[in-house]
Design a protein around this motif. Structure first.
Motif, PDB file in Angstrom:
ATOM      1  N   TYR A 167     -44.466  20.048   6.799  1.00 41.78           N
ATOM      2  CA  TYR A 167     -45.663  20.074   7.632  1.00 41.78           C
ATOM      3  C   TYR A 167     -46.421  18.748   7.606  1.00 41.78           C
ATOM      4  N   GLN A 168     -45.798  17.683   7.079  1.00 48.80           N
ATOM      5  CA  GLN A 168     -46.454  16.384   6.984  1.00 48.80           C
ATOM      6  C   GLN A 168     -45.638  15.307   7.694  1.00 48.80           C
ATOM      7  N   ARG A 169     -46.361  14.242   8.079  1.00 46.21           N
ATOM      8  CA  ARG A 169     -45.714  13.054   8.613  1.00 46.21           C
ATOM      9  C   ARG A 169     -46.365  11.837   7.965  1.00 46.21           C
ATOM     10  N   ALA A 170     -45.568  10.775   7.790  1.00 46.41           N
ATOM     11  CA  ALA A 170     -46.055   9.559   7.147  1.00 46.41           C
ATOM     12  C   ALA A 170     -46.040   8.420   8.162  1.00 46.41           C
ATOM     13  N   VAL A 171     -47.170   7.735   8.273  1.00 51.57           N
ATOM     14  CA  VAL A 171     -47.290   6.559   9.131  1.00 51.57           C
ATOM     15  C   VAL A 171     -47.182   5.334   8.228  1.00 51.57           C
ATOM     16  N   ARG A 206     -48.932  -3.925  10.365  1.00 53.45           N
ATOM     17  CA  ARG A 206     -48.478  -3.424  11.649  1.00 53.45           C
ATOM     18  C   ARG A 206     -47.736  -2.101  11.463  1.00 53.45           C
ATOM     19  N   VAL A 207     -47.858  -1.259  12.496  1.00 56.00           N
ATOM     20  CA  VAL A 207     -47.156   0.018  12.438  1.00 56.00           C
ATOM     21  C   VAL A 207     -45.665  -0.235  12.527  1.00 56.00           C
ATOM     22  N   LYS A 208     -44.932   0.362  11.623  1.00 56.31           N
ATOM     23  CA  LYS A 208     -43.485   0.182  11.602  1.00 56.31           C
ATOM     24  C   LYS A 208     -42.851   0.820  12.829  1.00 56.31           C
ATOM     25  N   ARG A 209     -41.831   0.182  13.335  1.00 55.29           N
ATOM     26  CA  ARG A 209     -41.143   0.697  14.510  1.00 55.29           C
ATOM     27  C   ARG A 209     -40.510   2.042  14.210  1.00 55.29           C
ATOM     28  N   GLY A 210     -40.540   2.898  15.213  1.00 51.02           N
ATOM     29  CA  GLY A 210     -39.996   4.239  15.031  1.00 51.02           C
ATOM     30  C   GLY A 210     -41.061   5.306  14.880  1.00 51.02           C
ATOM     31  N   GLY A 211     -42.311   4.888  14.715  1.00 55.32           N
ATOM     32  CA  GLY A 211     -43.396   5.849  14.611  1.00 55.32           C
ATOM     33  C   GLY A 211     -43.464   6.520  13.259  1.00 55.32           C
ATOM     34  N   ALA A 212     -44.053   7.695  13.245  1.00 56.56           N
ATOM     35  CA  ALA A 212     -44.218   8.435  11.993  1.00 56.56           C
ATOM     36  C   ALA A 212     -42.867   8.945  11.504  1.00 56.56           C
ATOM     37  N   VAL A 213     -42.694   8.979  10.195  1.00 56.78           N
ATOM     38  CA  VAL A 213     -41.442   9.433   9.587  1.00 56.78           C
ATOM     39  C   VAL A 213     -41.688  10.736   8.844  1.00 56.78           C
ATOM     40  N   GLY A 214     -40.598  11.452   8.637  1.00 60.46           N
ATOM     41  CA  GLY A 214     -40.661  12.713   7.922  1.00 60.46           C
ATOM     42  C   GLY A 214     -40.201  13.854   8.814  1.00 60.46           C
ATOM     43  N   PRO A 215     -39.972  15.012   8.205  1.00 60.03           N
ATOM     44  CA  PRO A 215     -40.097  15.318   6.771  1.00 60.03           C
ATOM     45  C   PRO A 215     -38.861  14.876   5.985  1.00 60.03           C
ATOM     46  N   GLY A 216     -39.009  14.874   4.663  1.00 62.11           N
ATOM     47  CA  GLY A 216     -37.906  14.498   3.798  1.00 62.11           C
ATOM     48  C   GLY A 216     -38.172  13.198   3.072  1.00 62.11           C
ATOM     49  N   LEU A 217     -37.082  12.493   2.719  1.00 60.56           N
ATOM     50  CA  LEU A 217     -37.160  11.249   1.966  1.00 60.56           C
ATOM     51  C   LEU A 217     -37.095  10.053   2.912  1.00 60.56           C
ATOM     52  N   CYS A 227     -44.162  -4.029  -1.795  1.00 56.16           N
ATOM     53  CA  CYS A 227     -44.991  -5.212  -1.590  1.00 56.16           C
ATOM     54  C   CYS A 227     -45.384  -5.415  -0.134  1.00 56.16           C
ATOM     55  N   MET A 228     -44.761  -4.678   0.778  1.00 56.64           N
ATOM     56  CA  MET A 228     -45.001  -4.893   2.201  1.00 56.64           C
ATOM     57  C   MET A 228     -45.561  -3.677   2.915  1.00 56.64           C
ATOM     58  N   ASP A 229     -45.224  -2.485   2.447  1.00 57.89           N
ATOM     59  CA  ASP A 229     -45.546  -1.263   3.194  1.00 57.89           C
ATOM     60  C   ASP A 229     -46.681  -0.496   2.535  1.00 57.89           C
ATOM     61  N   THR A 230     -47.500   0.061   3.376  1.00 61.31           N
ATOM     62  CA  THR A 230     -48.507   1.056   2.962  1.00 61.31           C
ATOM     63  C   THR A 230     -48.323   2.285   3.843  1.00 61.31           C
ATOM     64  N   ILE A 231     -48.518   3.450   3.264  1.00 59.03           N
ATOM     65  CA  ILE A 231     -48.284   4.694   4.005  1.00 59.03           C
ATOM     66  C   ILE A 231     -49.558   5.525   4.008  1.00 59.03           C
ATOM     67  N   GLN A 232     -49.701   6.285   5.073  1.00 63.25           N
ATOM     68  CA  GLN A 232     -50.768   7.278   5.194  1.00 63.25           C
ATOM     69  C   GLN A 232     -50.134   8.579   5.664  1.00 63.25           C
ATOM     70  N   VAL A 233     -50.359   9.643   4.924  1.00 67.90           N
ATOM     71  CA  VAL A 233     -49.755  10.943   5.210  1.00 67.90           C
ATOM     72  C   VAL A 233     -50.724  11.776   6.048  1.00 67.90           C
ATOM     73  N   VAL A 234     -50.184  12.405   7.088  1.00 72.42           N
ATOM     74  CA  VAL A 234     -50.971  13.230   8.006  1.00 72.42           C
ATOM     75  C   VAL A 234     -50.457  14.658   7.929  1.00 72.42           C
ATOM     76  N   ASP A 235     -51.373  15.617   7.827  1.00 71.95           N
ATOM     77  CA  ASP A 235     -51.033  17.039   7.782  1.00 71.95           C
ATOM     78  C   ASP A 235     -51.036  17.589   9.204  1.00 71.95           C
ATOM     79  N   LEU A 236     -49.940  18.234   9.602  1.00 73.46           N
ATOM     80  CA  LEU A 236     -49.800  18.767  10.960  1.00 73.46           C
ATOM     81  C   LEU A 236     -50.176  20.237  11.065  1.00 73.46           C
ATOM     82  N   ARG A 237     -50.598  20.859  10.000  1.00 76.43           N
ATOM     83  CA  ARG A 237     -50.958  22.275  10.053  1.00 76.43           C
ATOM     84  C   ARG A 237     -52.306  22.464  10.740  1.00 76.43           C
TER      85      ARG A 237
END
Length: 282
Positions: free
Chosen positions: A53-57, A63-74, A80-90
């Motif tokens: 029920y989550q997606r990671a941006v 800059r937003v990584k190409r491909g949009g939000a990722v998930g679910p799974g691994l 050193c380059m990436d930061t993530i923000q998790v969004v709840d879709l419920r």
């Protein structure tokens, strides 16, 4: 002049992108070397997991990584380059605090509601608004006040479903750029001032009393008509009145076991007594 300015801005953007890509490539190479040197311990920080029920941006160097939000799974990130923000879709629900509203007919009421919404576009929810949940709460309270301010007290009490639909349409249109879809809005309670409650209760009681008097008058009118018809029928037969009298006494005796003394008419007794011969009268 405008064309020259646009060309200069594009040239600067291209220079910035070229410089950023060079620096980004250098950081990427250094990060990969560091990950390889610390393998397999680097897996603890490079491999992330999100629920169904989550997606990671993912933001890579801002800059937003190409491909949009990722998930679910691994999924794999470069620390050193990436930061993530998790969004709840419920679906999320929240209560709109009671709002003091002045209705169209100048009556102050306190109205609260409940709103159900969900995020259907994680990128818009992260990139287009600072705090999607807080912004939706504030917008819901404002929409509730604006919508009910154009209604009278009678409309608020009688047409809650239409009011909820209007608020739903307003919220859904306003939150669409944020990647939020409002699913349902319900008006929970309408609190009236104590004086107004007493006035409405007195008005309702007076209305009920007036209806009761009208019903009682109609019943008496129908009863009087029935009694008039019964009296016309009984008056056509002298014995019918006496039989009705005896029937009434019988019903009284059945309800209450008591001695009842009642006079008998002479006409009734005269018919029951035997007639003496005229010779004895002489």
């Amino acid at each position: 002049m405008t064309g020259k300015n646009d060309e200069e801005a594009m040239d600067r953007n291209n220079e910035d992108e070229g410089c950023g890509s060079c620096i980004g490539g250098l950081i990427w190479v250094l990060s990969m070397i560091l990950i390889c040197c610390t393998f397999p311990f680097s897996l603890f920080v490079t491999v992330k997991q999100v629920q169904e029920y989550q997606r990671a941006v993912i933001f890579r160097l801002g800059r937003v990584k190409r491909g949009g939000a990722v998930g679910p799974g691994l999924f794999f990130i470069i620390p050193c380059m990436d930061t993530i923000q998790v969004v709840d879709l419920r679906t999320v629900s929240f209560d709109v605090p009671p709002q003091e509203i002045l209705t169209k007919d100048s009556v102050t009421v306190a109205v609260d509601a409940v709103v159900y919404y969900k995020i259907n576009n994680p990128l818009s929810a992260i990139c287009n608004v600072t705090n999607a949940a807080q912004s939706t709460r504030l917008l819901a309270a404002t929409s509730l006040r604006n919508t009910l301010g154009t209604k009278t007290l009678q409309d608020i009490l009688a047409d809650r479903e239409d009011i909820a639909k209007n608020i739903l349409g307003t919220l859904d249109a306003a939150t669409d750029p944020w990647g939020i879809r409002v699913e349902r809005v319900e008006v929970k309670d309408v609190r009236l001032p104590q004086q107004l409650q007493r006035a409405m209760a007195a008005e309702a009681e007076a209305t009920r009393q007036a209806r009761a008097k009208v019903i009682e008058a109609e019943g008496e009118q129908k009863a009087s008509r029935a009694l008039k018809e019964a009296s016309d029928i009984i008056s056509s037969s002298p014995a019918a009145l006496q039989l009705r009298y005896l029937q009434t006494l019988s019903s009284i005796a059945a309800e209450r076991n008591s001695t009842i003394v009642f006079p008998l008419p002479i006409e009734l007794l005269g018919n029951l007594m035997p007639k003496q011969p005229q010779a004895s009268r002489m």
